[in-house]
Design a protein around this motif. Structure first.
Motif, PDB file in Angstrom:
ATOM      1  N   GLU A 153       0.823   5.732   0.041  1.00  0.00           N
ATOM      2  CA  GLU A 153       0.067   6.612   0.398  1.00  0.00           C
ATOM      3  C   GLU A 153       0.867   7.967   0.188  1.00  0.00           C
ATOM      4  O   GLU A 153       1.854   7.922   0.740  1.00  0.00           O
ATOM      5  CB  GLU A 153      -0.581   6.631   1.737  1.00  0.00           C
ATOM      6  N   ALA A 154       0.253   8.837  -0.338  1.00  0.00           N
ATOM      7  CA  ALA A 154       0.903  10.290  -0.349  1.00  0.00           C
ATOM      8  C   ALA A 154       0.882  10.997   1.067  1.00  0.00           C
ATOM      9  O   ALA A 154      -0.095  10.752   1.833  1.00  0.00           O
ATOM     10  CB  ALA A 154       0.279  11.059  -1.382  1.00  0.00           C
ATOM     11  N   VAL A 155       2.075  11.512   1.290  1.00  0.00           N
ATOM     12  CA  VAL A 155       2.164  12.307   2.674  1.00  0.00           C
ATOM     13  C   VAL A 155       2.756  13.560   2.689  1.00  0.00           C
ATOM     14  O   VAL A 155       3.326  14.045   1.384  1.00  0.00           O
ATOM     15  CB  VAL A 155       2.938  11.459   3.959  1.00  0.00           C
ATOM     16  N   ALA A 206       0.914  -1.060  -0.126  1.00  0.00           N
ATOM     17  CA  ALA A 206      -0.080  -0.006  -0.173  1.00  0.00           C
ATOM     18  C   ALA A 206       0.811   1.305   0.240  1.00  0.00           C
ATOM     19  O   ALA A 206       1.870   1.410   0.666  1.00  0.00           O
ATOM     20  CB  ALA A 206      -1.069  -0.011   1.227  1.00  0.00           C
ATOM     21  N   HIS A 220       7.577  -0.587   6.931  1.00  0.00           N
ATOM     22  CA  HIS A 220       7.256   0.517   6.430  1.00  0.00           C
ATOM     23  C   HIS A 220       8.599   1.332   5.935  1.00  0.00           C
ATOM     24  O   HIS A 220       9.503   1.241   6.484  1.00  0.00           O
ATOM     25  CB  HIS A 220       6.700   1.644   7.492  1.00  0.00           C
ATOM     26  N   PRO A 256       2.790   2.718  -7.826  1.00  0.00           N
ATOM     27  CA  PRO A 256       2.700   1.771  -6.836  1.00  0.00           C
ATOM     28  C   PRO A 256       3.427   0.495  -7.427  1.00  0.00           C
ATOM     29  O   PRO A 256       4.340  -0.183  -6.590  1.00  0.00           O
ATOM     30  CB  PRO A 256       1.309   1.323  -6.904  1.00  0.00           C
ATOM     31  N   SER A 290       5.890   9.937   0.135  1.00  0.00           N
ATOM     32  CA  SER A 290       5.124   8.992   0.133  1.00  0.00           C
ATOM     33  C   SER A 290       5.528   7.999   1.188  1.00  0.00           C
ATOM     34  O   SER A 290       6.665   8.122   1.629  1.00  0.00           O
ATOM     35  CB  SER A 290       5.226   8.311  -1.340  1.00  0.00           C
ATOM     36  N   LEU A 322       3.934  10.118  -5.375  1.00  0.00           N
ATOM     37  CA  LEU A 322       3.147   8.871  -5.931  1.00  0.00           C
ATOM     38  C   LEU A 322       2.278   9.442  -7.161  1.00  0.00           C
ATOM     39  O   LEU A 322       1.831  10.335  -7.101  1.00  0.00           O
ATOM     40  CB  LEU A 322       1.936   8.437  -4.693  1.00  0.00           C
ATOM     41  N   ARG A 348       3.715   0.679   2.787  1.00  0.00           N
ATOM     42  CA  ARG A 348       3.519  -0.332   3.786  1.00  0.00           C
ATOM     43  C   ARG A 348       3.389  -1.500   3.157  1.00  0.00           C
ATOM     44  O   ARG A 348       2.813  -1.791   2.196  1.00  0.00           O
ATOM     45  CB  ARG A 348       2.214  -0.104   4.601  1.00  0.00           C
TER      46      ARG A 348
END
Length: 91
Positions: free
Chosen positions: A9-11, A7, A45, A65, A23, A52, A26
């Motif tokens: 995710e953008a952060v 998985a 992680h 991904p 990003s 992303l 996980r």
């Protein structure tokens, strides 16, 4: 048998106190031993400065991904080879 899930995710880098993070990845893995049936599970992680995106973008700071999955797999290939060398040679 090995089952993997990834998985991404953008952060926002300021929200996690890493200045260049774009990003978070996980990677979950479940391994079942063929003969004994024993199972091991693990989650790792990763933080990345790659942004992303939905499609791979060669030569840019963006990654899909699928590209993140290749990067994670490549990291562990290098890591395992280093440990094998160290264990076999006796460093």
């Amino acid at each position: 048998m090995i089952e993997r899930q990834l998985a991404v995710e953008a952060v926002r880098s300021e929200s996690i106190c890493f200045p260049h993070a774009q990003s978070v990845v996980r990677a979950e893995r479940k391994v079942t031993h063929k003969k004994s049936g024993a199972e091991k599970e693990g989650t790792r992680h990763y933080l990345s400065s790659l942004e992303l995106t939905g499609r791979p973008a060669a030569g840019s700071s963006r990654a899909s991904p699928a590209h993140f999955a290749k990067l994670v797999r490549g990291h562990w290939t290098v890591e395992n080879n280093i440990h094998w060398l160290r264990d076999a040679v006796g460093f």
